[in-house]
Design an enzyme around this catalytic site. Structure first.
Site, mmCIF file in Angstrom:
data_model
loop_
_atom_site.group_PDB
_atom_site.id
_atom_site.type_symbol
_atom_site.label_atom_id
_atom_site.label_comp_id
_atom_site.label_asym_id
_atom_site.label_seq_id
_atom_site.Cartn_x
_atom_site.Cartn_y
_atom_site.Cartn_z
ATOM 1 C CB CYS A 1 -0.901 -0.008 1.244
ATOM 2 S SG CYS A 1 -2.011 1.410 1.302
ATOM 3 C CB CYS B 1 -1.489 3.903 8.114
ATOM 4 S SG CYS B 1 -2.505 4.525 6.749
#
Ligand code: SAM
Ligand code: DTB
Ligand code: SF4
Length: 342
Positions: free
Chosen positions: A51, A55
């Site tokens: 991804c 985060c």
């Protein structure tokens, strides 16, 4: 609580003596919900890892060196096999997670729309968590039969950029707004244990409860520290912190499904029982969350039997006219029926 709660209102609830807080939450829960019923969701990671987002809690960010197997979008028969297994084990909802920043209008999205239609036809509520959506994409998901969309705020607006820098809090709120306007139910909550202060936890709940329509479900996750991520060495969240969050969420949003989410694998049966007492009425079941372990269906069934809890039936089993967001014409059905072991 009728008017949107202020930070001071929520702080007062949150900081009550713990047993008073739990008692209040348990009372609110009994007034508005069947306290014996727990909604059971099963998670499937339909696209894992690589991804582009940063985060700092996540095993699936390409920016961190973590021990996960990167996997392309799952073929439909494999998903249907898992969906059947989840249904047979007693789940009412299947939640499909993809490690995407946002949905792109391409063949992968068409494939996800087929997945949504197929799982919906099986009589499971279908949830997806795919990153940011445009209004048009949300509408396509609704048209395919999506029941819920998970898009977490994760933490407070103030703390957000300490955790994620590749998107903003307003990006998150915008997707939630698109989901709401498409008539899909909203699932949005957060994680505790990211290094945030209690005021950040309170602020996140103020934001969620103050949305024009509060989320139909609010997952409360305890950070699962992942080796190789910036938060891999965080101190584990303790049950008292989870209880305060769950109880406060229940009091603020009496009708919402409050999901005791990541972190259950590290909790004892007694700790989980306290969370149900404090108003949690949903779990993720099945031996894996997205990339980390979770109690298996057998353990949860034993716990439910011990506590006198029962798994809620899917809303999809209700007649069309009684369903809150009826739009279940499967426009993308690819007709995969008999699942075989992939
Ligand atoms: N990529 C999409 C997104 O971020 O919205 C969907 C998948 S993402 C993994 C879904 C949610 O899982 C995150 O918003 C976060 O709240 C939760 N999550 C991810 N990693 C976690 C961890 N290590 N511990 C607890 N919760 C986690
Ligand atoms: C949510 O709030 N928690 C779930 C689901 N929504 C997608 C995800 C938890 C992930 C925990 C870490 C992992 O398994 O990778
Ligand atoms: Fe990507 Fe979602 Fe993980 Fe963030 S939480 S890195 S967006 S998969």
């Amino acid at each position: 609580m009728s008017a949107a709660p202020t930070h001071a209102d929520v702080s007062e609830i949150y900081h009550q003596p713990l047993l008073e807080l739990i008692f209040q939450a348990a009372s609110v829960h009994r007034e508005h919900n069947n306290p014996r019923e727990v909604q059971v969701s099963s998670l499937v990671s339909i696209k894992t890892g690589a991804c582009p987002e940063d985060c700092s809690y996540c095993s699936q960010s390409a920016r961190f060196k973590t021990d996960i197997k990167v996997e392309k979008l799952m073929p439909l028969p494999e998903l249907m096999y898992k969906a059947h297994a989840a249904k047979d084990a007693g789940a009412s909802r299947l939640c499909m997670g993809a490690a995407w920043r946002s949905v792109k209008d391409n063949k992968d999205f068409d494939h996800v729309l087929d997945m949504v239609a197929q799982v919906n036809d099986l009589g499971l509520e279908v949830c997806a968590t795919l990153g940011m959506l445009t209004a048009e994409q949300a509408q396509k998901l609704a048209d395919a039969g999506l029941y819920a969309y998970n898009h977490n705020l994760d933490t407070s607006r103030d703390y957000y950029d300490k955790v994620i820098t590749t998107r903003t809090y307003d990006d998150r709120l915008e997707t939630i707004d698109h989901v709401r306007k498409a008539g899909i139910t909203v699932c949005s909550g957060g994680i505790i244990g990211l290094g945030e202060a209690e005021d950040d936890r309170i602020s996140m709940l103020v934001t969620l409860a103050g949305l024009p329509v509060p989320p139909e479900s609010v997952p409360i996750n305890a950070l699962v520290p992942i080796e190789g991520t910036p938060l891999g060495e965080q101190k584990p969240v303790n049950v008292w912190e989870m209880l305060r969050m769950i109880a406060t969420t229940r009091i603020l949003m009496p009708h919402t499904v409050v999901r005791l989410s990541a972190g259950r694998n590290e909790m004892s049966s007694v700790e989980q029982a306290l969370c149900f007492m404090a108003g949690a009425n949903s779990i993720f079941a099945g031996d894996k969350l997205l990339t980390t372990p979770n109690p298996d269906f057998k353990d949860d069934n034993e716990l439910f039997a011990l506590l006198g809890l029962q798994a809620k039936k899917p809303d999809n089993n209700l007649p069309e006219s009684t369903r809150p967001f009826a739009n279940k014409t499967a426009t993308h059905s690819a007709n995969v029926s008999a699942p075989t072991m992939p």
